[in-house]
Write a protein that holds these residues in place. Structure first.
Motif, short mmCIF file in Angstrom:
data_model
loop_
_atom_site.label_atom_id
_atom_site.label_comp_id
_atom_site.label_asym_id
_atom_site.label_seq_id
_atom_site.Cartn_x
_atom_site.Cartn_y
_atom_site.Cartn_z
N ARG A 199 0.86 -1.10 0.03
CA ARG A 199 0.02 0.09 0.07
C ARG A 199 0.84 1.18 0.14
NH1 ARG A 199 -2.28 0.81 6.01
NH2 ARG A 199 -0.29 0.07 7.26
N PRO A 200 0.27 2.29 -0.46
CA PRO A 200 1.13 3.54 -0.47
C PRO A 200 1.52 3.92 1.02
CG PRO A 200 -0.84 3.76 -1.51
CD PRO A 200 -0.97 2.57 -1.24
N CYS A 201 2.58 4.59 0.82
CA CYS A 201 2.90 5.36 2.28
C CYS A 201 1.96 6.32 2.74
CB CYS A 201 4.19 6.05 2.35
SG CYS A 201 5.00 6.93 3.92
N LEU A 202 1.11 6.13 4.15
CA LEU A 202 0.37 7.12 4.61
C LEU A 202 0.89 7.96 5.63
CD1 LEU A 202 -2.67 4.82 4.32
CD2 LEU A 202 -1.99 6.38 2.61
N ARG A 203 2.29 7.98 5.91
CA ARG A 203 3.03 8.56 7.07
C ARG A 203 3.15 10.08 6.59
NH1 ARG A 203 6.99 3.81 8.79
NH2 ARG A 203 5.50 2.09 8.76
N GLY A 204 2.75 10.78 5.63
CA GLY A 204 2.94 11.97 5.50
C GLY A 204 4.32 12.24 4.78
N PRO A 205 4.54 13.30 4.23
CA PRO A 205 5.74 13.48 3.40
C PRO A 205 6.93 13.05 4.07
CG PRO A 205 4.21 15.57 3.21
CD PRO A 205 3.72 14.62 4.44
N ARG A 216 0.23 14.87 -7.03
CA ARG A 216 -0.03 16.28 -7.17
C ARG A 216 -1.63 16.62 -7.29
NH1 ARG A 216 5.01 17.82 -11.21
NH2 ARG A 216 6.78 17.11 -9.86
N SER A 217 -2.36 15.64 -7.80
CA SER A 217 -3.67 16.02 -7.93
C SER A 217 -4.42 14.85 -7.95
CB SER A 217 -3.75 17.12 -9.07
OG SER A 217 -3.71 16.42 -10.29
N GLY A 218 -5.62 14.72 -7.51
CA GLY A 218 -6.52 13.51 -7.38
C GLY A 218 -6.09 12.45 -6.84
N PRO A 219 -6.80 11.54 -6.89
CA PRO A 219 -6.30 10.25 -6.22
C PRO A 219 -5.31 9.43 -6.86
CG PRO A 219 -8.45 9.90 -7.03
CD PRO A 219 -7.99 11.62 -7.29
N GLY A 220 -5.18 9.50 -8.08
CA GLY A 220 -4.46 8.99 -8.82
C GLY A 220 -2.87 9.19 -8.59
N CYS A 221 -1.94 8.14 -8.88
CA CYS A 221 -0.59 8.60 -9.07
C CYS A 221 -0.29 9.00 -10.28
CB CYS A 221 0.31 7.07 -8.64
SG CYS A 221 0.12 6.00 -9.65
N PRO A 268 0.17 -0.34 -13.92
CA PRO A 268 -0.38 -1.66 -14.52
C PRO A 268 -1.88 -1.50 -14.02
CG PRO A 268 0.88 -1.96 -12.74
CD PRO A 268 1.01 -0.66 -12.87
N PRO A 269 -2.79 -2.33 -14.87
CA PRO A 269 -4.11 -2.46 -14.42
C PRO A 269 -4.67 -2.20 -13.23
CG PRO A 269 -3.72 -3.70 -16.42
CD PRO A 269 -2.31 -3.34 -15.75
N PRO A 270 -4.04 -3.39 -12.32
CA PRO A 270 -4.69 -3.19 -10.74
C PRO A 270 -4.41 -1.70 -10.19
CG PRO A 270 -3.36 -5.36 -11.19
CD PRO A 270 -3.29 -4.22 -12.44
N LEU A 271 -3.50 -1.05 -10.44
CA LEU A 271 -3.26 0.14 -9.68
C LEU A 271 -4.25 1.25 -10.39
CD1 LEU A 271 0.60 0.45 -9.42
CD2 LEU A 271 -0.99 -0.07 -7.66
N ARG A 272 -4.51 0.86 -11.87
CA ARG A 272 -5.40 1.82 -12.13
C ARG A 272 -6.75 1.70 -11.58
NH1 ARG A 272 -2.70 0.82 -17.11
NH2 ARG A 272 -4.38 -0.70 -17.85
N GLU A 273 -7.15 0.53 -11.30
CA GLU A 273 -8.56 0.10 -10.47
C GLU A 273 -8.24 0.73 -9.14
OE1 GLU A 273 -10.62 -3.43 -8.14
OE2 GLU A 273 -9.23 -3.99 -10.06
N LEU A 274 -7.21 0.72 -8.31
CA LEU A 274 -6.97 1.19 -7.11
C LEU A 274 -7.25 2.80 -7.16
CD1 LEU A 274 -6.37 -0.04 -4.21
CD2 LEU A 274 -3.92 0.99 -4.57
N ALA A 275 -6.72 3.36 -8.26
CA ALA A 275 -6.70 4.74 -8.10
C ALA A 275 -7.93 5.23 -8.54
CB ALA A 275 -5.82 5.42 -9.50
N ARG A 276 -8.95 4.43 -8.76
CA ARG A 276 -10.54 5.02 -8.97
C ARG A 276 -11.28 5.16 -7.56
NH1 ARG A 276 -9.95 2.20 -14.16
NH2 ARG A 276 -10.51 0.36 -13.15
N VAL A 319 -12.09 6.11 -3.86
CA VAL A 319 -11.93 7.51 -3.07
C VAL A 319 -10.88 7.29 -2.09
CG1 VAL A 319 -13.09 9.10 -1.64
CG2 VAL A 319 -14.40 7.99 -3.63
N ARG A 320 -11.08 6.19 -1.16
CA ARG A 320 -10.07 6.20 -0.02
C ARG A 320 -9.44 4.48 -0.11
NH1 ARG A 320 -10.26 9.75 4.09
NH2 ARG A 320 -9.36 8.09 5.43
N PRO A 321 -8.51 4.53 -0.90
CA PRO A 321 -7.93 3.17 -1.08
C PRO A 321 -7.12 2.69 -0.01
CG PRO A 321 -6.54 4.66 -2.47
CD PRO A 321 -7.87 5.31 -1.92
#
Length: 696
Positions: A4-10, A18-23, A32-40, A42-44
């Protein structure tokens, strides 16, 4: 299985999108496709993956997230996943035998068994078949996940089907074990294990049993008494000899390499070994080896092959256990010496074999023999190529070519200070090089202390005038010349400056008187007078034999005592008489020696003071000379003094050597050659006389 992405702050290595939930990935690396699904979402919070998806994430998804600035925590097994390779097990004994054979030669064959291995973990046939059945993806094996590489598995199966078991030469086994880049059938060799004496060698245990029950001890025909570390050295030499392997005995100067070698020859002779040993040494050491052999191994037949009246080498070898000769004679008589198959060859002061391009080195390497021994107190003086040359002399071909050695070790270690390459080199050479230092705690107890001093001397007005004239002449010339001519001018001027620092008469060659004209000679006279008054005896080393010829009678007259003088033109018999005379209890108190002629091999423990009259800018050469006195057999503390003239090039280079002594071989190991590359301004700073150079 997921990440999972790092959620501990910068953090420095982790920044939010920089914008939106996507990377936001870098161009050219779409998620890859699994990450594109995850990016859609709201709170992955997570993403479940099957084996195929997990492998795809590890290969491409994780790098994409890292590129976008996310911190990604990956399992440790993925970050350090071992590659599939081959592991080798060698058996030196006969199957079913209770005991290992007493001797294995490097040309003998040993039984081997190959297995597939992940790193150091060996795989049995069922496990390899399980990996092959998976073809690709991730497989759970022994409680951990493994990435399947179908191509490597296929290569391993094909090789093991044909070559799982068999026999190979012991030398081939050693090459595989020592080469950390070895590959078989396109697969890396991940581990080599052996039993018996080869296993002991590879594990660094060769000779480790010294002092234990069953360890080799000198036979009754050996009349000396070995110190514990010398007994360990004997056991190590004996263990390698039983494997048919050569050895580099690189103990510090004065720790008894001669007596350990003679003990080995006596032991092998008592065990029934036949055939002569050829011992090659500098001319100055022939008499020493002859005397030490008569003292410690009187039962061995010793023949000295030297001098104009020497007979045919092959005839002498037929009636001797030990033939002693010099490097020069070995080169001239190479054809006759080559007709003999020597049981052993021993090269003393093995610096002579470090340059493989010389006729002398090639002649010695061409001789037929069993295991070879190199004796040297300085296995590396200037470059790691010297270590390869000595290793290759003792075990030809075992360490690869000089070019490969340079690429793998010399360049990374010398130019890049690569610790990994240095560690691999220690592992490679370690089983074949035994080096003990006088500073080792187990040895220091056997030696008296050594105190070292730098004695600074002032110039006389006459010396200062000559010094400044030489510098002015050089600086005036170098501005208009280049290349070889410039180097020659700098070296010539340096030689003249060192002569001025010794004495004006040495530069002028005018046979004028010596008294009162040199601050350094006046200080030397004071030091020698104090030593004689205290009952001490002193070695004085200089690189200038001609000046020493004038200095010896001058000091004898001033001090009222006999002063001996040894230089390179003294015949061997006369040289031995000088050494014997000095070593007598009532011998002279002062011995002046040429650094080249007297700096290696001699045993001069009657002296407990050493003076270096002029500096040789490779400290290893000076240390070898010092150890003529500071060696086994010395019972008093040794004082070492190096005389340098204040404010001159002598003092500046002496300070450089002392501040960088550990790197002195690399910095000034080529003598004075490095000085020829200095700019005119740098030369001026180095050579210009300081205001405090002249005495009051």
């Amino acid at each position: 299985m997921g990440a999972r992405p790092c959620l501990r702050g910068p953090r420095p290595h982790c920044r939010p999108a920089r914008s939106g939930p996507g990377c936001r990935t870098r161009p050219g690396r779409p998620p890859p496709p699994p990450l594109r699904e995850l990016a859609r979402r709201v709170r992955p919070t997570g993403l479940r993956l099957d084996r195929s998806g997990a492998l795809d994430f590890l290969r491409s998804g994780a790098p994409a997230l890292a590129d976008a600035g996310f911190g990604v925590l990956l399992p440790a097994w993925w970050q350090r996943r071992p590659a599939l390779g081959l592991a080798l097990t060698a058996t030196t004994g006969t199957p079913g035998a209770v005991e290992q054979p007493a001797r294995i030669d490097r040309d003998d064959v040993v039984a081997f068994h190959w297995q597939a291995a992940l790193g150091e973990t060996r795989l049995d046939a069922d496990e390899l078949a399980e990996l092959a059945a998976a073809q690709q993806g991730l497989v759970r094996l022994r409680g951990r996940w493994v990435e399947v590489d179908a191509a490597r598995i296929g290569s391993a199966l094909a090789f093991l089907t044909r070559h799982a078991d068999g026999v190979m030469a012991a030398a081939d086994l050693l090459r595989l074990a020592l080469d950390d880049s070895a590959r078989v059938a396109g697969l890396p060799v991940t581990a080599v294990h052996a039993d018996g004496p080869i296993g002991d060698l590879l594990a660094g245990r060769a000779g480790a049993g010294a002092g234990a029950q069953g360890a080799p001890v000198p036979p009754p025909g050996f009349t000396g008494a070995l110190r514990p570390y010398q007994q360990r050295g004997l056991a190590w030499l004996h263990a390698l000899g039983r494997l048919g392997l050569g050895a580099v005995l690189a103990d510090d100067m004065g720790l008894g390499k001669t007596v350990q070698t003679l003990a080995l020859l006596a032991l092998e002779h008592a065990e029934g070994a036949t055939g002569p040993t050829l011992l090659v040494c500098p001319t100055s050491l022939v008499g020493n080896w002859q005397r030490e052999a008569a003292r410690f191994v009187p039962g061995l037949r010793v023949h000295v092959h030297h001098g104009a009246e020497r007979g045919p080498a092959d005839t002498a070898a037929a009636d001797a256990d030990l033939v002693i000769t010099t490097y020069g004679i070995a080169q001239r008589d190479a054809a006759r010496l080559g007709a003999v198959h020597w049981r052993r060859i021993v090269a003393d002061e093995a610096q002579a074999v470090k340059n493989t391009a010389t006729e002398r080195s090639r002649a010695l390497r061409s001789l037929r023999s069993g295991p070879r021994i190199a004796l040297t107190g300085t296995p590396v003086e200037n470059r790691l190529a010297e270590l390869h040359a000595v290793l290759d002399f003792t075990n030809p071909g075992l360490f690869g070519s000089a070019e490969a050695f340079r690429e793998r070790f010399a360049v990374p270690v010398e130019q890049n200070a690569n610790e990994g390459a240095a560690a691999r080199l220690r592992r490679l050479a370690g089983p074949f090089v035994l080096r003990r230092l006088k500073s080792d705690p187990a040895i220091a107890l056997d030696l008296p202390a050594k105190q070292e001093f730098t004695v600074r001397c002032n110039l006389t007005a006459e010396q200062a005038g000559l010094y400044q004239a030489v510098v002015a002449d050089l600086l005036g010339r170098v501005a208009g010349i280049r290349g070889v001519e410039r180097k020659g001018a700098v070296l010539s001027a340096l030689g003249r400056l060192k002569q001025v620092c010794n004495h004006p008469a040495q530069l002028l060659h005018d046979r004028s008187g010596l008294a009162g004209r040199s601050g350094k000679i006046d200080r030397l006279e004071e030091l020698l007078g104090q030593a004689l008054a205290a009952g001490d005896r002193t070695l004085v080393f200089t690189q200038y034999a001609e000046f020493a010829g004038r200095l010896a009678p001058y000091l004898a007259g001033r001090l009222g005592t006999e002063v001996l003088h040894l230089h390179g033109r003294v015949p061997r018999a006369a040289r031995e008489r000088l050494v014997d005379r000095f070593q007598q209890p009532d011998g002279p108190g002062v011995f002046i020696l040429s650094l080249r002629a007297g700096g290696t091999g001699l045993n001069l423990t009657a002296a407990n003071q050493v003076v270096h009259l002029d500096r040789w800018w490779n400290p290893a050469v000076e240390d070898q000379a010092t150890d003529r006195a500071h060696r086994i057999g010395q019972r008093r503390d040794v004082q070492v003094r190096r005389l340098v003239c204040v404010g001159t090039v002598e003092e500046r280079i002496a300070d450089l050597i002392e501040s960088k002594r550990a790197l002195a071989g690399a910095v000034v190991g080529e003598g004075e050659q490095w000085l020829t590359e200095l700019s005119a301004d740098a030369l001026r700073d180095l050579l210009t006389l300081s205001a405090d150079a002249i005495g009051a």
